[in-house]
Design a protein around this motif. Structure first.
Motif, PDB file in Angstrom:
ATOM      1  N   LYS A  10      -0.755  11.567  -0.965  1.00 32.65           N
ATOM      2  CA  LYS A  10      -0.848  11.971   0.439  1.00 32.65           C
ATOM      3  C   LYS A  10      -2.085  11.366   1.098  1.00 32.65           C
ATOM      4  O   LYS A  10      -2.017  10.830   2.217  1.00 32.65           O
ATOM      5  N   HIS A  11      -3.203  11.432   0.402  1.00 34.07           N
ATOM      6  CA  HIS A  11      -4.454  10.884   0.938  1.00 34.07           C
ATOM      7  C   HIS A  11      -4.334   9.374   1.149  1.00 34.07           C
ATOM      8  O   HIS A  11      -4.824   8.830   2.153  1.00 34.07           O
ATOM      9  N   SER A  12      -3.677   8.689   0.229  1.00 32.79           N
ATOM     10  CA  SER A  12      -3.507   7.239   0.338  1.00 32.79           C
ATOM     11  C   SER A  12      -2.677   6.871   1.567  1.00 32.79           C
ATOM     12  O   SER A  12      -3.012   5.929   2.300  1.00 32.79           O
ATOM     13  N   ASP A  40      -4.004   2.826  13.077  1.00 33.92           N
ATOM     14  CA  ASP A  40      -4.135   3.485  14.379  1.00 33.92           C
ATOM     15  C   ASP A  40      -4.587   2.552  15.494  1.00 33.92           C
ATOM     16  O   ASP A  40      -4.068   2.597  16.610  1.00 33.92           O
ATOM     17  N   ARG A 100       0.827  -1.206   0.000  1.00 35.38           N
ATOM     18  CA  ARG A 100       0.000   0.000   0.000  1.00 35.38           C
ATOM     19  C   ARG A 100       0.863   1.259   0.000  1.00 35.38           C
ATOM     20  O   ARG A 100       0.546   2.244  -0.672  1.00 35.38           O
ATOM     21  N   ARG A 101       1.946   1.210   0.736  1.00 35.37           N
ATOM     22  CA  ARG A 101       2.822   2.376   0.792  1.00 35.37           C
ATOM     23  C   ARG A 101       3.511   2.610  -0.558  1.00 35.37           C
ATOM     24  O   ARG A 101       3.573   3.740  -1.050  1.00 35.37           O
ATOM     25  N   LYS A 115      -4.314   5.782   9.129  1.00 33.16           N
ATOM     26  CA  LYS A 115      -5.563   5.685   9.893  1.00 33.16           C
ATOM     27  C   LYS A 115      -5.945   4.232  10.130  1.00 33.16           C
ATOM     28  O   LYS A 115      -6.431   3.868  11.209  1.00 33.16           O
ATOM     29  N   SER A 116      -5.711   3.379   9.131  1.00 35.64           N
ATOM     30  CA  SER A 116      -6.056   1.962   9.274  1.00 35.64           C
ATOM     31  C   SER A 116      -5.161   1.256  10.285  1.00 35.64           C
ATOM     32  O   SER A 116      -5.518   0.196  10.805  1.00 35.64           O
ATOM     33  N   GLN A 124      -2.274   8.749   4.253  1.00 36.94           N
ATOM     34  CA  GLN A 124      -3.054   9.106   5.440  1.00 36.94           C
ATOM     35  C   GLN A 124      -4.090   8.030   5.757  1.00 36.94           C
ATOM     36  O   GLN A 124      -4.320   7.700   6.932  1.00 36.94           O
ATOM     37  N   ASP A 125      -4.709   7.483   4.722  1.00 37.22           N
ATOM     38  CA  ASP A 125      -5.676   6.394   4.923  1.00 37.22           C
ATOM     39  C   ASP A 125      -4.990   5.163   5.511  1.00 37.22           C
ATOM     40  O   ASP A 125      -5.543   4.483   6.384  1.00 37.22           O
ATOM     41  N   LEU A 126      -3.786   4.877   5.018  1.00 33.30           N
ATOM     42  CA  LEU A 126      -3.038   3.735   5.542  1.00 33.30           C
ATOM     43  C   LEU A 126      -2.706   3.944   7.016  1.00 33.30           C
ATOM     44  O   LEU A 126      -2.869   3.031   7.837  1.00 33.30           O
ATOM     45  N   ARG A 159       3.096   8.830   9.650  1.00 35.02           N
ATOM     46  CA  ARG A 159       2.662  10.231   9.581  1.00 35.02           C
ATOM     47  C   ARG A 159       3.829  11.207   9.742  1.00 35.02           C
ATOM     48  O   ARG A 159       3.796  12.312   9.213  1.00 35.02           O
TER      49      ARG A 159
END
Length: 202
Positions: A83-85, A94, A69-70, A91-92, A87-89, A105
């Motif tokens: 950037k959004h991708s 966390d 994913r990264r 968040k998943s 950030q979503d990763l 982050r």
């Protein structure tokens, strides 16, 4: 335990090496860059080091999933989408792996500087990591490996120069070198934006 940090996650406990000296050197270098260049500084974080840092916080079975994913995000051509991708990763991660999320982050946008500059892929591959720099440092260390006693700073400078000259004999053309004009144009564009915003603020 000196020089080590103990981490816990769902898969158990892992012992991770921690080098406080390295952290201080990194922060000192960054402070120096900011002091000299201010808002004109453009920093590209090493994506390979970021990958290792994030993986250090994850159990083995998560490595491949997170890495894919990264890397998908790093290969995107649109800065906002990349950037959004990421950030979503983060968040998943966390919930069960907050250490990995925090590591991802930290400096997130600076891992995407080559994307933000919209550089050609071949040049991005060269600039996305510190491999070229570390290769020169490694050759320099090898050149100086037999020196046992350093008399003064001048001696250190001479041997450092000798190591760099030795490294120079092994240099080769970097991937994407023909696209250097695109990098120059992108940097000029960023410079104009910074100067323009400062003039408006004044």
């Amino acid at each position: 335990m000196p020089g080590a940090a103990l981490q816990s996650h769902r898969a158990g406990t892992r012992l991770r090496r921690w080098d406080p000296g390295r952290d201080r050197r990194r922060k000192g270098l960054r402070a120096a860059v900011n002091s000299v260049f201010g808002r004109l500084a453009l920093v590209q974080r090493c994506q390979l080091h970021k990958r290792r840092n994030v993986i250090d916080h994850l159990p083995d079975h998560m490595h491949s999933f997170v890495a894919k994913r990264r890397e998908r995000a790093y290969k995107m051509r649109d800065f906002g989408a990349a950037k959004h991708s990421l950030q979503d990763l983060a968040k998943s991660l966390d919930g069960h792996h907050p250490g990995a999320a925090a590591s991802l982050r930290e400096g997130l946008e600076e891992t995407l500087t080559v994307v933000r500059l919209d550089l050609p892929p071949s040049l991005q591959r060269t600039l996305r990591s510190t491999n070229t720099i570390e290769s020169m440092i490694s050759i320099g260390r090898t050149t100086m490996r037999n020196v046992k006693r350093w008399r003064d700073a001048k001696m250190i400078e001479r041997w450092t120069a000798a190591g760099m000259l030795e490294a120079e004999t092994r240099f080769y053309r970097a991937q994407g070198f023909r696209d250097i004009p695109a990098l120059q144009a992108a940097l000029r564009s960023c410079l104009r934006e910074v100067i323009g915003s400062e003039e408006e603020a004044a």
